[in-house]
Write a protein that holds these residues in place. Structure first.
Motif, PDB file in Angstrom:
ATOM      1  N   THR A  86       9.347   8.741  -7.196  1.00 33.37           N
ATOM      2  CA  THR A  86       8.858  10.113  -7.041  1.00 33.37           C
ATOM      3  C   THR A  86       9.975  11.147  -7.232  1.00 33.37           C
ATOM      4  O   THR A  86       9.788  12.126  -7.969  1.00 33.37           O
ATOM      5  N   LEU A 262       9.218   7.250   3.673  1.00 30.15           N
ATOM      6  CA  LEU A 262       9.945   8.271   2.914  1.00 30.15           C
ATOM      7  C   LEU A 262       9.677   9.618   3.567  1.00 30.15           C
ATOM      8  O   LEU A 262       8.605   9.838   4.119  1.00 30.15           O
ATOM      9  N   GLY A 284      -0.017  -0.646  -2.013  1.00 29.88           N
ATOM     10  CA  GLY A 284       0.359   0.609  -2.644  1.00 29.88           C
ATOM     11  C   GLY A 284       0.122   1.756  -1.686  1.00 29.88           C
ATOM     12  O   GLY A 284      -0.710   1.652  -0.783  1.00 29.88           O
ATOM     13  N   ALA A 308       2.268   1.535  -6.506  1.00 27.34           N
ATOM     14  CA  ALA A 308       1.794   0.233  -6.033  1.00 27.34           C
ATOM     15  C   ALA A 308       2.692  -0.847  -6.598  1.00 27.34           C
ATOM     16  O   ALA A 308       3.165  -0.751  -7.733  1.00 27.34           O
TER      17      ALA A 308
HETATM   18  P1  HAM Z   1       6.630   2.793  -1.102  1.00 29.89           P
HETATM   19  O1  HAM Z   1       5.563   2.637  -0.072  1.00 29.89           O
HETATM   20  O2  HAM Z   1       8.022   2.716  -0.652  1.00 29.89           O
HETATM   21  O3  HAM Z   1       6.329   4.182  -1.799  1.00 29.89           O
HETATM   22  O4  HAM Z   1       6.399   1.726  -2.226  1.00 29.89           O
HETATM   23  C1  HAM Z   1       5.157   1.600  -2.886  1.00 29.89           C
HETATM   24  C2  HAM Z   1       4.801   0.143  -3.087  1.00 29.89           C
HETATM   25  O5  HAM Z   1       5.854  -0.543  -3.752  1.00 29.89           O
HETATM   26  C3  HAM Z   1       4.611  -0.647  -1.789  1.00 29.89           C
HETATM   27  O6  HAM Z   1       3.311  -0.482  -1.296  1.00 29.89           O
HETATM   28  C4  HAM Z   1       4.846  -2.072  -2.265  1.00 29.89           C
HETATM   29  O7  HAM Z   1       3.682  -2.607  -2.863  1.00 29.89           O
HETATM   30  C5  HAM Z   1       5.894  -1.892  -3.337  1.00 29.89           C
HETATM   31  N1  HAM Z   1       7.240  -2.225  -2.827  1.00 29.89           N
HETATM   32  C6  HAM Z   1       8.075  -1.446  -2.110  1.00 29.89           C
HETATM   33  N2  HAM Z   1       9.212  -2.106  -1.815  1.00 29.89           N
HETATM   34  C7  HAM Z   1       9.096  -3.343  -2.355  1.00 29.89           C
HETATM   35  C8  HAM Z   1       9.932  -4.510  -2.394  1.00 29.89           C
HETATM   36  N3  HAM Z   1      11.151  -4.524  -1.841  1.00 29.89           N
HETATM   37  N4  HAM Z   1       9.455  -5.607  -3.023  1.00 29.89           N
HETATM   38  C9  HAM Z   1       8.231  -5.601  -3.613  1.00 29.89           C
HETATM   39  N5  HAM Z   1       7.408  -4.541  -3.604  1.00 29.89           N
HETATM   40  C10 HAM Z   1       7.828  -3.427  -3.000  1.00 29.89           C
HETATM   41  C11 HAM Z   1       7.066   4.726  -2.798  1.00 29.89           C
HETATM   42  O8  HAM Z   1       7.902   4.122  -3.431  1.00 29.89           O
HETATM   43  C12 HAM Z   1       6.680   6.151  -3.145  1.00 29.89           C
HETATM   44  N6  HAM Z   1       7.546   6.620  -4.249  1.00 29.89           N
HETATM   45  C13 HAM Z   1       5.208   6.230  -3.503  1.00 29.89           C
HETATM   46  C14 HAM Z   1       4.771   7.611  -3.877  1.00 29.89           C
HETATM   47  C15 HAM Z   1       4.595   8.097  -5.110  1.00 29.89           C
HETATM   48  N7  HAM Z   1       4.512   8.599  -3.028  1.00 29.89           N
HETATM   49  C16 HAM Z   1       4.173   9.686  -3.708  1.00 29.89           C
HETATM   50  N8  HAM Z   1       4.232   9.381  -4.977  1.00 29.89           N
END
Ligand code: HAM
Length: 425
Positions: A86, A262, A284, A308
């Motif tokens: 983001t 975040l 996600g 996601a």
């Molecule tokens: P986040 O919840 O940190 O949000 O990550 C989104 C998705 O990425 C999680 O639901 C999970 O499925 C996947 N994910 C995160 N960390 C890992 C990991 N270490 N290994 C595998 N999968 C992972 C964000 O990243 C925000 N940028 C979302 C967002 C976009 N909010 C507003 N716009």
């Protein structure tokens, strides 16, 4: 003695054959759903100035405190492998003056991200996300649309046992007021809290809702809830988001304890979980981030989006692996001995393969020195429809399904294969 083997770093993995096909199918589906809703693809750099994440994601978050892969380059700049998408997309929005375009500007991405986390099933140090961000509109319809798009994507990808949790964090002002009330509650019960939560009362009190620590959970049961303290405008915004989701038939659960990892969120936040996953059940999530673009040096611009995890989508169902690519023609070599004729036959076979590809066929040729029998076995294994066995001057063309075969002048082989394939359709 052979040299010591080098393995992929912990928390990373190679993406091979069928997995790559499954991901390609996922990408195609995401592309059609998101581009159909007006999202354009964006790809930002793999690394960014460290400051972008420190300021964007928030210096009190786990991501910034413990999980970033940060390096200093040859010029002494501090760079960080992107832990999320983001902040980089906001940076690109500002850098390219996208606020001058008709709003909302909608962007989507499918990229890899890096977090130094304890690796386990569904949690890697390099992972992939598909994400979507919409800028320039405060309309609750954007929130509902964005959430529905992720819901549709997960459904079409066959992700099992999906649940949607939804909440609102209000504006930064009401959140600030709420923070103070929550801090008062936490300080009053400090002795019962986990060390980690206790240490972060000043820095990030909201994270206390995330704790699994028994004493903390008990304290949080009586904690004030942000949802009960939204100001009138935020409460109305949230009510409209819910109403639009209801009308679209999207089931959700309002969960006032939903905390995202975040700091940039304002108003709507949400998370899709899958009961088909183990401990890492978040497939996600996302929300609104109305202050982030401004915080990164751009004009005041609302934003809403989600990301996601691709690995988690695939673990929780995922798209059926795409079938292997059909091979129209396999070009093999007749047994002609190891003299000059072998080289001529090989050159002729190469020419047939190139000609077939130029004519739009998918063609491969023998390159591993197999016997004639071995070549036919291999052609069978890869599902070749026609096999050409090239000899000196003439070639045997074999229909692997119909069983027909004919001996042709080598120069006419591609023509005959094309004709044969055309008759099939
Ligand atoms: P986040 O919840 O940190 O949000 O990550 C989104 C998705 O990425 C999680 O639901 C999970 O499925 C996947 N994910 C995160 N960390 C890992 C990991 N270490 N290994 C595998 N999968 C992972 C964000 O990243 C925000 N940028 C979302 C967002 C976009 N909010 C507003 N716009």
């Amino acid at each position: 003695m052979s040299a010591e083997q080098i393995k992929a770093p912990r928390g990373t993995h190679d993406i091979l054959g069928e997995q790559a096909a499954g991901r390609a199918a996922l990408e195609a589906k995401a592309c059609s759903i998101l581009e159909g809703a007006g999202y354009a693809r964006i790809e930002t750099p793999t690394f960014e100035a460290t400051e972008l994440f420190a300021r964007g994601v928030g210096s009190s978050t786990d991501i910034v405190r413990k999980e970033m892969y940060t390096l200093t380059d040859g010029s002494g700049r501090s760079l960080t492998l992107r832990p999320e998408g983001t902040a980089p997309v906001c940076r690109a929005y500002v850098e390219h003056g996208m606020h001058k375009l008709p709003q909302p500007v909608k962007l989507w991405y499918l990229s890899s991200f890096f977090r130094y986390e304890r690796a386990q099933k569904g949690r890697q140090r390099q992972f992939w996300q598909v994400g979507a961000e919409a800028f320039g509109s405060e309309d609750p319809a954007i929130d509902a649309e964005s959430i529905l798009l992720l819901g549709t994507l997960l459904e079409r990808l066959g992700v099992r046992d999906v649940r949607l949790r939804l909440s609102s964090l209000g504006s930064s002002e009401s959140r600030q007021r709420y923070r103070e009330r929550l801090q008062t509650h936490l300080r009053a019960n400090q002795a019962s809290l986990s060390a980690d939560v206790s240490e972060r009362i000043e820095l990030n009190p909201l994270r206390a809702f995330d704790s699994a620590h028994e004493g903390t959970v008990a304290v949080m049961r009586d904690a004030p809830r942000l949802l009960d303290e939204l100001d009138a405008e935020d409460a109305e915004h949230f009510a409209t988001v819910r109403e639009l989701l209801d009308r679209a038939g999207m089931a959700y659960e309002v969960d006032a304890t939903l905390v995202r990892g975040l700091d940039y969120y304002t108003r709507t936040v949400f998370e899709f979980t899958s009961d088909a996953l183990g401990a890492q059940s978040g497939v996600g999530g996302g929300g609104r981030y109305d202050g982030l673009v401004e915080q990164l040096g751009g004009p005041s611009t609302p934003g809403m989006g989600w990301a996601a995890g691709i690995e988690r989508i695939l673990l929780a169902g995922g798209p059926p692996a795409a079938g292997a690519q059909a091979v129209d023609l396999y070009v093999g070599l007749a047994d002609v001995g190891e003299d000059g004729s072998y080289a001529r036959v090989k050159a002729a076979a190469f020419e047939i393969m190139s000609e077939a590809r130029a004519a739009g066929l998918s063609a491969q040729m023998e390159m591993a020195g197999r016997s004639l029998k071995g070549q036919l076995g291999h052609a069978n294994r890869i599902g070749a429809r026609f096999v050409a066995i090239v000899g000196e001057g003439e070639t045997l063309l074999k229909d692997m399904q119909g069983g027909m075969q004919e001996t042709l002048e080598t120069a006419t082989v591609v023509h005959a294969a094309l004709r044969g394939l055309r008759e099939l359709t």
